[in-house]
Structures are given as C-alpha cells and as structure tokens.
Design a protein around this motif. Structure first.
Motif, PDB file in Angstrom:
ATOM      1  N   TYR A  59       0.853  -1.188   0.000  1.00  0.00           N
ATOM      2  CA  TYR A  59       0.000   0.000   0.000  1.00  0.00           C
ATOM      3  C   TYR A  59       0.887   1.234   0.000  1.00  0.00           C
ATOM      4  O   TYR A  59       2.052   1.178   0.385  1.00  0.00           O
ATOM      5  CB  TYR A  59      -0.898   0.011   1.245  1.00  0.00           C
ATOM      6  CG  TYR A  59      -1.926  -1.087   1.249  1.00  0.00           C
ATOM      7  CD1 TYR A  59      -3.116  -0.949   0.551  1.00  0.00           C
ATOM      8  CD2 TYR A  59      -1.697  -2.272   1.935  1.00  0.00           C
ATOM      9  CE1 TYR A  59      -4.060  -1.967   0.549  1.00  0.00           C
ATOM     10  CE2 TYR A  59      -2.634  -3.290   1.935  1.00  0.00           C
ATOM     11  CZ  TYR A  59      -3.809  -3.137   1.238  1.00  0.00           C
ATOM     12  OH  TYR A  59      -4.738  -4.136   1.221  1.00  0.00           O
ATOM     13  N   THR A  60       0.327   2.354  -0.393  1.00  0.00           N
ATOM     14  CA  THR A  60       1.060   3.610  -0.322  1.00  0.00           C
ATOM     15  C   THR A  60       0.934   4.136   1.102  1.00  0.00           C
ATOM     16  O   THR A  60      -0.177   4.353   1.592  1.00  0.00           O
ATOM     17  CB  THR A  60       0.496   4.629  -1.326  1.00  0.00           C
ATOM     18  OG1 THR A  60       0.555   4.055  -2.636  1.00  0.00           O
ATOM     19  CG2 THR A  60       1.277   5.920  -1.280  1.00  0.00           C
ATOM     20  N   VAL A  61       2.066   4.309   1.766  1.00  0.00           N
ATOM     21  CA  VAL A  61       2.087   4.822   3.134  1.00  0.00           C
ATOM     22  C   VAL A  61       3.149   5.907   3.227  1.00  0.00           C
ATOM     23  O   VAL A  61       4.118   5.912   2.471  1.00  0.00           O
ATOM     24  CB  VAL A  61       2.356   3.712   4.176  1.00  0.00           C
ATOM     25  CG1 VAL A  61       1.218   2.724   4.217  1.00  0.00           C
ATOM     26  CG2 VAL A  61       3.653   2.997   3.894  1.00  0.00           C
ATOM     27  N   SER A  71       0.203   8.238   7.241  1.00  0.00           N
ATOM     28  CA  SER A  71      -0.944   8.081   6.343  1.00  0.00           C
ATOM     29  C   SER A  71      -0.872   6.769   5.589  1.00  0.00           C
ATOM     30  O   SER A  71       0.207   6.341   5.174  1.00  0.00           O
ATOM     31  CB  SER A  71      -1.000   9.230   5.337  1.00  0.00           C
ATOM     32  OG  SER A  71      -1.131  10.467   5.998  1.00  0.00           O
ATOM     33  N   ILE A  72      -2.033   6.152   5.417  1.00  0.00           N
ATOM     34  CA  ILE A  72      -2.184   4.942   4.617  1.00  0.00           C
ATOM     35  C   ILE A  72      -3.188   5.270   3.521  1.00  0.00           C
ATOM     36  O   ILE A  72      -4.286   5.748   3.804  1.00  0.00           O
ATOM     37  CB  ILE A  72      -2.727   3.772   5.461  1.00  0.00           C
ATOM     38  CG1 ILE A  72      -1.832   3.502   6.669  1.00  0.00           C
ATOM     39  CG2 ILE A  72      -2.886   2.525   4.591  1.00  0.00           C
ATOM     40  CD1 ILE A  72      -2.469   2.582   7.699  1.00  0.00           C
ATOM     41  N   PHE A  73      -2.816   5.024   2.277  1.00  0.00           N
ATOM     42  CA  PHE A  73      -3.685   5.299   1.146  1.00  0.00           C
ATOM     43  C   PHE A  73      -4.061   3.960   0.501  1.00  0.00           C
ATOM     44  O   PHE A  73      -3.183   3.209   0.085  1.00  0.00           O
ATOM     45  CB  PHE A  73      -2.984   6.192   0.125  1.00  0.00           C
ATOM     46  CG  PHE A  73      -2.454   7.462   0.739  1.00  0.00           C
ATOM     47  CD1 PHE A  73      -3.288   8.543   0.950  1.00  0.00           C
ATOM     48  CD2 PHE A  73      -1.127   7.553   1.136  1.00  0.00           C
ATOM     49  CE1 PHE A  73      -2.807   9.705   1.533  1.00  0.00           C
ATOM     50  CE2 PHE A  73      -0.639   8.715   1.717  1.00  0.00           C
ATOM     51  CZ  PHE A  73      -1.478   9.794   1.913  1.00  0.00           C
ATOM     52  N   GLU A  75      -6.763   1.831  -2.265  1.00  0.00           N
ATOM     53  CA  GLU A  75      -7.668   1.978  -3.404  1.00  0.00           C
ATOM     54  C   GLU A  75      -8.297   0.632  -3.736  1.00  0.00           C
ATOM     55  O   GLU A  75      -7.603  -0.383  -3.829  1.00  0.00           O
ATOM     56  CB  GLU A  75      -6.920   2.516  -4.625  1.00  0.00           C
ATOM     57  CG  GLU A  75      -7.820   2.821  -5.792  1.00  0.00           C
ATOM     58  CD  GLU A  75      -7.114   3.548  -6.926  1.00  0.00           C
ATOM     59  OE1 GLU A  75      -7.515   3.324  -8.079  1.00  0.00           O
ATOM     60  OE2 GLU A  75      -6.186   4.319  -6.655  1.00  0.00           O
ATOM     61  N   ARG A  81     -11.378   5.286  -3.067  1.00  0.00           N
ATOM     62  CA  ARG A  81     -10.190   5.375  -2.216  1.00  0.00           C
ATOM     63  C   ARG A  81     -10.567   5.640  -0.776  1.00  0.00           C
ATOM     64  O   ARG A  81     -11.573   6.289  -0.492  1.00  0.00           O
ATOM     65  CB  ARG A  81      -9.282   6.513  -2.692  1.00  0.00           C
ATOM     66  CG  ARG A  81      -8.763   6.377  -4.074  1.00  0.00           C
ATOM     67  CD  ARG A  81      -7.791   7.490  -4.464  1.00  0.00           C
ATOM     68  NE  ARG A  81      -7.929   8.744  -3.743  1.00  0.00           N
ATOM     69  CZ  ARG A  81      -8.644   9.785  -4.150  1.00  0.00           C
ATOM     70  NH1 ARG A  81      -9.319   9.723  -5.261  1.00  0.00           N
ATOM     71  NH2 ARG A  81      -8.688  10.893  -3.443  1.00  0.00           N
ATOM     72  N   ASP A  83      -8.377   6.875   2.844  1.00  0.00           N
ATOM     73  CA  ASP A  83      -7.118   7.280   3.455  1.00  0.00           C
ATOM     74  C   ASP A  83      -7.299   7.299   4.958  1.00  0.00           C
ATOM     75  O   ASP A  83      -8.283   7.856   5.455  1.00  0.00           O
ATOM     76  CB  ASP A  83      -6.704   8.691   3.015  1.00  0.00           C
ATOM     77  CG  ASP A  83      -6.629   8.853   1.502  1.00  0.00           C
ATOM     78  OD1 ASP A  83      -6.546   7.830   0.801  1.00  0.00           O
ATOM     79  OD2 ASP A  83      -6.650  10.003   1.037  1.00  0.00           O
ATOM     80  N   SER A  85      -5.310   8.754   8.148  1.00  0.00           N
ATOM     81  CA  SER A  85      -4.229   9.688   8.443  1.00  0.00           C
ATOM     82  C   SER A  85      -4.314  10.073   9.911  1.00  0.00           C
ATOM     83  O   SER A  85      -5.375  10.459  10.388  1.00  0.00           O
ATOM     84  CB  SER A  85      -4.365  10.923   7.548  1.00  0.00           C
ATOM     85  OG  SER A  85      -3.251  11.753   7.692  1.00  0.00           O
ATOM     86  N   TYR A 112     -12.866   9.118   2.914  1.00  0.00           N
ATOM     87  CA  TYR A 112     -13.396   8.152   1.946  1.00  0.00           C
ATOM     88  C   TYR A 112     -13.852   8.881   0.699  1.00  0.00           C
ATOM     89  O   TYR A 112     -14.604   9.852   0.771  1.00  0.00           O
ATOM     90  CB  TYR A 112     -14.555   7.380   2.578  1.00  0.00           C
ATOM     91  CG  TYR A 112     -15.259   6.425   1.656  1.00  0.00           C
ATOM     92  CD1 TYR A 112     -14.558   5.461   0.946  1.00  0.00           C
ATOM     93  CD2 TYR A 112     -16.642   6.482   1.499  1.00  0.00           C
ATOM     94  CE1 TYR A 112     -15.211   4.576   0.107  1.00  0.00           C
ATOM     95  CE2 TYR A 112     -17.310   5.596   0.669  1.00  0.00           C
ATOM     96  CZ  TYR A 112     -16.585   4.647  -0.027  1.00  0.00           C
ATOM     97  OH  TYR A 112     -17.232   3.777  -0.861  1.00  0.00           O
TER      98      TYR A 112
END
Length: 192
Positions: A59-61, A71-73, A75, A81, A83, A85, A112
């Motif tokens: 995941y994108t963090v 933050s955790i993004f 999808e 999506r 997030d 944070s 969200y």
C-alpha cells in the motif's frame, strides 16, 4: 583495449543481473513480498476492500517527521479510495488516534472517496470537524524488529460525514475496519 573493456562490461552486467546477490536480506521474504497485507472495512454493512498495488506489492504509506503524520492510502478495484491519516504528539506507538487537526492544522482521521476516477460528482466523506472522534484509528501492533520494513496493524470504525452537499449519504457508519500494512522507511519516508 576494446576487448578488455567489453570483458569488464560483461562482468558488470553478469554481476548485476537478476540472479545476483543484491545484499538484501532474504530472511524477511514475507515482509518484502507484501504477503499478508490487508485493508478492509464495512461501510453501512457493505464490504469495502483494497489490495496492495500489483506493481509495488504494498500500500502507499507515508510518514512526515515535522507533523508526525502517518498516512495509509488504499484503493479498491472500482477506483474508490480510503485514506487513514493520524498524528502523534510525541512518537507513533500502538494506541488510539482521534480525528482532529494537529498543531500545524493538518487533518487526521478517515477520508473516503467513493466516486470512481471518471465521476464528476463529489461524494467524499470524512471523520474530522464534526464532531471530534477520539478513537478514529487504533494502532494495535507495531513491529519494528526489521528496520527496513515495519509491520503496522490496526482497526477503525468511526462515523463518516459527507464533505459535500452532492453526497446523498450524509453519514456512513464504518464497522470492522482493519488493516495490516508494511512501511518501508526511505529518504522520503523516514524511520520513526
């Protein structure tokens, strides 16, 4: 001379090829491959699930040291999506994190965005501002035994509030929210 240069080039290519030893520790193959990561929640009793990026297998963090914001993004397959944070006062540790603004005015909470990428209707929902929710995100486990890949687990089940008037769902209840992600400290996302 040309033959010597070609031989050196050949040795370099072979030594840097896909089967060469890159110095990476293979004892944490599970962490490196992104196995066992997850991110899911029920939104008004409907399962919403995201998966690690196929390209990066995670995941994108991100973590920002100045604001202590993590933050955790995530999808979903439909392009929606979510997030998470949150920020720490001192340092990021297992515990409860509220939906609020930090001292620098940066929002924390759950965000969200259900509209698919092609939608022109703003349907975003957030946890912050109305009212402060003390336990928006709970970090239940933080394993930093591998300094190159932290495993972070947690739960979340707050109420979301519509951000725009175009969203017909004025509130949405999140339940059974859970995540297990891997954070790789690097130059852009420092260790904490």
């Amino acid at each position: 001379m040309l033959l010597g240069s070609c031989a050196l080039l050949f040795l370099f290519v072979v030594s840097c090829g896909p089967n060469s030893d890159t110095g990476k520790d293979t004892t944490n193959a599970n962490v490196e491959s992104g196995a066992d990561q997850f991110f899911s929640v029920k939104i008004n009793n409907v399962l919403w699930e995201a998966f690690p990026s196929k390209e990066f297998k995670t995941y994108t963090v991100s973590y920002k040291t100045l604001s202590r914001q993590f933050s955790i993004f995530a999808e979903a397959a439909d392009g929606s999506r979510m997030d998470l944070s949150f920020h720490a006062v001192d340092k990021l540790v297992p515990g409860n994190y509220p939906s609020t603004k930090n001292d620098n005015g940066i929002l924390s909470g759950v965000f969200y965005y259900p509209e698919a990428k092609s939608s022109d209707k703003e349907m975003a929902s957030i946890t912050s501002d109305v009212p402060v929710q003390e336990n928006a995100v709970q970090i239940t486990k933080m394993d930093k035994s591998d300094k190159t890949a932290y495993i972070i687990e947690g739960t979340f089940s707050p109420v979301l509030y519509a951000l725009y008037e175009t969203n017909p769902n004025r509130t949405s209840k999140l339940t059974e929210g859970k995540f297990r992600i891997i954070y790789h400290p690097d130059a852009m996302n420092p260790a904490f």
